[in-house]
Design a protein around this motif. Structure first.
Motif, PDB file in Angstrom:
ATOM      1  N   GLU A  86      82.118  66.447  34.198  1.00 39.57           N
ATOM      2  CA  GLU A  86      83.296  65.814  34.772  1.00 39.57           C
ATOM      3  C   GLU A  86      84.491  65.935  33.837  1.00 39.57           C
ATOM      4  OE1 GLU A  86      82.156  61.824  35.779  1.00 39.57           O
ATOM      5  OE2 GLU A  86      81.460  62.468  37.759  1.00 39.57           O
ATOM      6  N   ARG A  87      85.643  66.277  34.409  1.00 39.40           N
ATOM      7  CA  ARG A  87      86.877  66.421  33.629  1.00 39.40           C
ATOM      8  C   ARG A  87      87.990  65.657  34.337  1.00 39.40           C
ATOM      9  NH1 ARG A  87      86.976  72.957  32.751  1.00 39.40           N
ATOM     10  NH2 ARG A  87      87.027  72.848  35.039  1.00 39.40           N
ATOM     11  N   TRP A  88      88.640  64.734  33.624  1.00 41.25           N
ATOM     12  CA  TRP A  88      89.674  63.905  34.233  1.00 41.25           C
ATOM     13  C   TRP A  88      90.946  64.698  34.509  1.00 41.25           C
ATOM     14  CZ3 TRP A  88      94.344  63.443  31.802  1.00 41.25           C
ATOM     15  CH2 TRP A  88      94.404  63.792  30.446  1.00 41.25           C
ATOM     16  N   TYR A  89      91.150  65.785  33.774  1.00 43.13           N
ATOM     17  CA  TYR A  89      92.393  66.538  33.875  1.00 43.13           C
ATOM     18  C   TYR A  89      92.288  67.726  34.825  1.00 43.13           C
ATOM     19  CZ  TYR A  89      89.821  69.513  30.614  1.00 43.13           C
ATOM     20  OH  TYR A  89      88.859  70.298  30.018  1.00 43.13           O
ATOM     21  N   TRP A  90      91.108  68.019  35.322  1.00 49.26           N
ATOM     22  CA  TRP A  90      90.918  69.188  36.180  1.00 49.26           C
ATOM     23  C   TRP A  90      89.690  68.963  37.045  1.00 49.26           C
ATOM     24  CZ3 TRP A  90      94.644  72.460  37.004  1.00 49.26           C
ATOM     25  CH2 TRP A  90      94.392  73.698  37.616  1.00 49.26           C
ATOM     26  N   ARG A 164      80.350  63.863  29.717  1.00 49.02           N
ATOM     27  CA  ARG A 164      79.704  63.234  30.857  1.00 49.02           C
ATOM     28  C   ARG A 164      79.325  64.292  31.870  1.00 49.02           C
ATOM     29  NH1 ARG A 164      81.820  58.423  34.958  1.00 49.02           N
ATOM     30  NH2 ARG A 164      79.786  58.119  35.956  1.00 49.02           N
ATOM     31  N   GLN A 165      78.046  64.332  32.191  1.00 54.65           N
ATOM     32  CA  GLN A 165      77.542  65.327  33.128  1.00 54.65           C
ATOM     33  C   GLN A 165      76.776  64.641  34.251  1.00 54.65           C
ATOM     34  OE1 GLN A 165      75.582  68.589  31.027  1.00 54.65           O
ATOM     35  NE2 GLN A 165      76.912  68.228  29.275  1.00 54.65           N
ATOM     36  N   MET A 166      76.907  65.203  35.446  1.00 54.00           N
ATOM     37  CA  MET A 166      76.289  64.628  36.633  1.00 54.00           C
ATOM     38  C   MET A 166      75.364  65.648  37.294  1.00 54.00           C
ATOM     39  SD  MET A 166      77.583  61.536  36.934  1.00 54.00           S
ATOM     40  CE  MET A 166      77.190  61.136  38.641  1.00 54.00           C
TER      41      MET A 166
END
Length: 208
Positions: A86-90, A164-166
């Protein structure tokens, strides 16, 4: 139960025009009942060489699907396990995307059910390299489809500690593998729209 490992292409018996049209009419009439996919267990385990997934899926087919299978129309299922960072910026970054394919077909000559499992799509024009098992009943074959044990879904190098990985897990009936006439009739029919999805936060497992 008999186990066979297939390494060459086999031609499957084609459905007659009358059979296909009959099933299409049943679909068009909206024949259906309660059915679905239930995910009763989903867990992951981190080992030195990567991440493994185990799951228990319960399949309850609708009458239209069972009628097609009783008439030797193969039905396909797909399990899909994606790991994303997960990336908040992309948009999220896909780190791993593994699929497992299942094909269940009735064998009229032996009156048994054949299950083929592969990491590649199983085409009805040839089973290719797949693992085959034979069962005396449809229930036994579907139970085997739903048991996923220690499926490797990522190598250790694909996991990034500290991020953080999902896990996104999906299991579904693949209606795109049906004969063309049935695909048209299956569109929008609940009996053929079977699937379940689940997400797991892998942050703890990845950081171990």
């Amino acid at each position: 139960m008999t186990t066979v490992f297939s390494t060459h292409c086999l031609k499957s018996a084609g459905a007659s025009l009358v059979l296909v049209l009959g099933l299409w009419l049943a679909l068009a009439a909206g024949v259906g009942a309660a059915q679905g996919v239930q995910l009763s267990e989903l867990r992951v385990q981190r080992d030195d060489d990567g991440l493994y997934l185990s799951a228990q899926v319960h399949l309850e087919l609708g009458p239209v699907v069972e009628e097609a299978m009783d008439k030797a129309i193969p039905v396909h299922f797909v399990a899909d396990a994606q790991i994303v960072r997960e990336r908040w910026y992309w948009s999220d970054e896909k780190l791993s995307d593994e699929k497992r394919y299942f094909r269940v077909a009735f064998q009229p000559l032996t009156r048994r059910w054949r299950l083929n499992t592969s990491n590649q799509p199983i085409l009805d024009s040839g089973l290719g390299v797949s693992y085959s098992q034979f069962y005396d009943s449809l229930g036994e074959a579907l139970s085997a489809v739903g048991r996923i044990s220690r499926w490797k879904i990522a190598d250790a190098a694909e996991l990034e500690p500290g991020s953080r990985q999902m896990l996104r897990f999906r299991f579904r009936l693949d209606a795109s593998q049906l004969p063309r006439a049935l695909q048209i009739g299956a569109s929008g029919q609940s009996d053929w729209s079977m699937g379940v999805e689940r997400k797991i936060d892998l942050t703890h497992e990845v950081g171990r």
